[in-house]
Enzyme design. Structure first.
Site, mmCIF file in Angstrom:
data_model
loop_
_atom_site.group_PDB
_atom_site.id
_atom_site.type_symbol
_atom_site.label_atom_id
_atom_site.label_comp_id
_atom_site.label_asym_id
_atom_site.label_seq_id
_atom_site.Cartn_x
_atom_site.Cartn_y
_atom_site.Cartn_z
ATOM 1 N N HIS A 63 0.849 -1.188 0.000
ATOM 2 C CA HIS A 63 0.000 0.000 0.000
ATOM 3 C C HIS A 63 0.888 1.243 0.000
ATOM 4 C CE1 HIS A 63 1.033 -0.472 4.226
ATOM 5 N NE2 HIS A 63 0.560 0.738 4.482
ATOM 6 N N HIS A 65 1.319 3.958 2.000
ATOM 7 C CA HIS A 65 1.755 4.768 3.123
ATOM 8 C C HIS A 65 3.273 4.891 3.019
ATOM 9 C CE1 HIS A 65 -2.028 4.245 5.831
ATOM 10 N NE2 HIS A 65 -2.059 5.375 5.156
ATOM 11 N N ASP A 67 5.922 4.703 4.908
ATOM 12 C CA ASP A 67 6.892 3.766 5.463
ATOM 13 C C ASP A 67 6.978 2.475 4.657
ATOM 14 O OD1 ASP A 67 4.251 3.440 6.476
ATOM 15 O OD2 ASP A 67 4.964 2.163 8.096
ATOM 16 N N HIS A 68 6.093 2.315 3.678
ATOM 17 C CA HIS A 68 6.113 1.121 2.831
ATOM 18 C C HIS A 68 6.463 1.429 1.377
ATOM 19 C CE1 HIS A 68 4.159 -1.566 5.855
ATOM 20 N NE2 HIS A 68 3.775 -0.378 6.313
ATOM 21 N N HIS A 141 -7.253 -2.037 5.774
ATOM 22 C CA HIS A 141 -6.427 -0.926 6.254
ATOM 23 C C HIS A 141 -7.099 0.374 5.792
ATOM 24 C CE1 HIS A 141 -2.770 0.492 8.046
ATOM 25 N NE2 HIS A 141 -2.337 1.090 6.959
ATOM 26 N N ASP A 204 0.275 -4.030 6.795
ATOM 27 C CA ASP A 204 -0.728 -3.272 7.534
ATOM 28 C C ASP A 204 -2.169 -3.729 7.280
ATOM 29 O OD1 ASP A 204 1.694 -2.054 7.796
ATOM 30 O OD2 ASP A 204 0.926 -0.020 7.639
ATOM 31 N N HIS A 262 7.466 -4.924 11.771
ATOM 32 C CA HIS A 262 6.688 -3.683 11.699
ATOM 33 C C HIS A 262 6.252 -3.246 13.103
ATOM 34 C CE1 HIS A 262 3.348 -0.965 10.470
ATOM 35 N NE2 HIS A 262 4.066 -0.797 9.378
#
Length: 301
Positions: A63, A65, A67-68, A141, A204, A262
């Site tokens: 996804h 976000h 941090d990914h 999520h 997530d 994570h």
């Protein structure tokens, strides 16, 4: 010699810490490399882990976000700078195409490599090779997110005692394997199914059907456990799992080796994640991930 292992590049959630980089995970699968969720700093972590741009065949983003995915720009540019000699395929949620486009062309650079865009918009097989299929399942999520599952094709294990009884030996064994039948003897008569190995990557998400489907029967499961069990309400609110929830999924799915990762910056004692995972009843091999760790895929039973 074929290598099947997970190289952990980063294990933090949302923000990096002194000891944990943003997400990043490389699955070495025989001669291929699949990079999952390259967060900020992934390119440097690859250097520290001995992972080269040439090692990458696929990039899978769960996804968009930060941090990914914020490391995508640097990784894509490095692939081109190093002139990787093969195509690289990128899988990511189709709903995040605008984010992928921005990251792919975040700055000016010379494109030298064919980057194949293969966005995901529904559950199912997203890639099929001679050795495995790569599947995606939707997760739960706040933004659209998909988990990934690699399933090796089943093979056959030849049984020496049955081969001997059938009078098949030497080059005839290979001929039987190639042709399926030899002198009235079928390959099924002198062999048994060798179950293909299974790997899943679950980031997530709250508990949902997709989590369980991805984990089912996995030899190696990499799964987020952002929160400890006492913060379960917080996990649900933000669309995440706790250590106990992740371990219960692995327990019920018959996972052989569970990798928790994570982690929220609020926690400073990694061993508590292991304690809660064991308290949930998971009895298989368990790893609480840390940066630059290497985890081999379990040998076949």
């Amino acid at each position: 010699m074929s290598v099947r292992e997970l190289v952990v590049l980063g294990t933090a959630s949302q923000v990096p810490t002194r000891h944990r980089n943003h997400n990043g995970y490389l699955l070495r699968w025989d001669g291929e490399g699949i990079l999952f969720d390259p967060g900020e700093g992934t390119q440097r972590q690859m250097l520290r882990a001995g992972v080269a741009a040439h090692d990458l065949n696929r990039i899978c983003v769960t996804h968009f976000h930060g941090d990914h995915s914020l490391g995508l720009a640097g990784v894509i540019q490095r692939i081109n700078l190093d002139q990787v000699p093969h195509d690289v395929t990128a899988h990511y949620p189709r709903s995040g195409q605008r984010f992928f486009d921005r990251l792919r062309y975040a700055t000016a650079y010379r494109e030298t490599v064919q980057l194949v865009e293969a966005p995901v918009s529904e559950d199912g097989v997203i890639a099929a090779t001679d050795g495995y299929t790569l599947q995606a399942r939707k997760l739960s999520h706040p933004v659209e997110s998909y988990g990934y599952r690699l399933v090796e094709h089943d093979g056959r294990r030849m049984l020496p005692e049955r081969l001997a009884a059938a009078g098949i030996k030497g080059p005839d064994v290979g001929r039987l394997q190639r042709e399926g039948v030899l002198g009235g003897v079928r390959v099924e008569d002198v062999s048994e199914v060798r179950r293909g190995q299974r790997f899943a990557f679950v980031m997530d998400t709250r508990l949902c059907e997709g989590v369980h489907a991805l984990a089912e029967g996995c030899d190696l499961l990499v799964i987020e456990s952002t929160f400890l069990d006492e913060d379960r309400a917080l996990a649900e609110d933000h669309g995440h799992l706790t250590a106990g929830q992740a371990a219960a999924v692995a327990r019920d799915a018959g996972v052989r080796h569970l990798v928790l990762t994570h982690f929220s910056q609020r926690y400073t004692e990694p061993e508590e994640f292991e304690r809660q995972a064991r308290a949930a009843g998971f009895e298989g091999e368990l790893t609480v991930a840390h940066d630059l760790l290497r985890v081999p895929v379990p040998k076949r039973r």
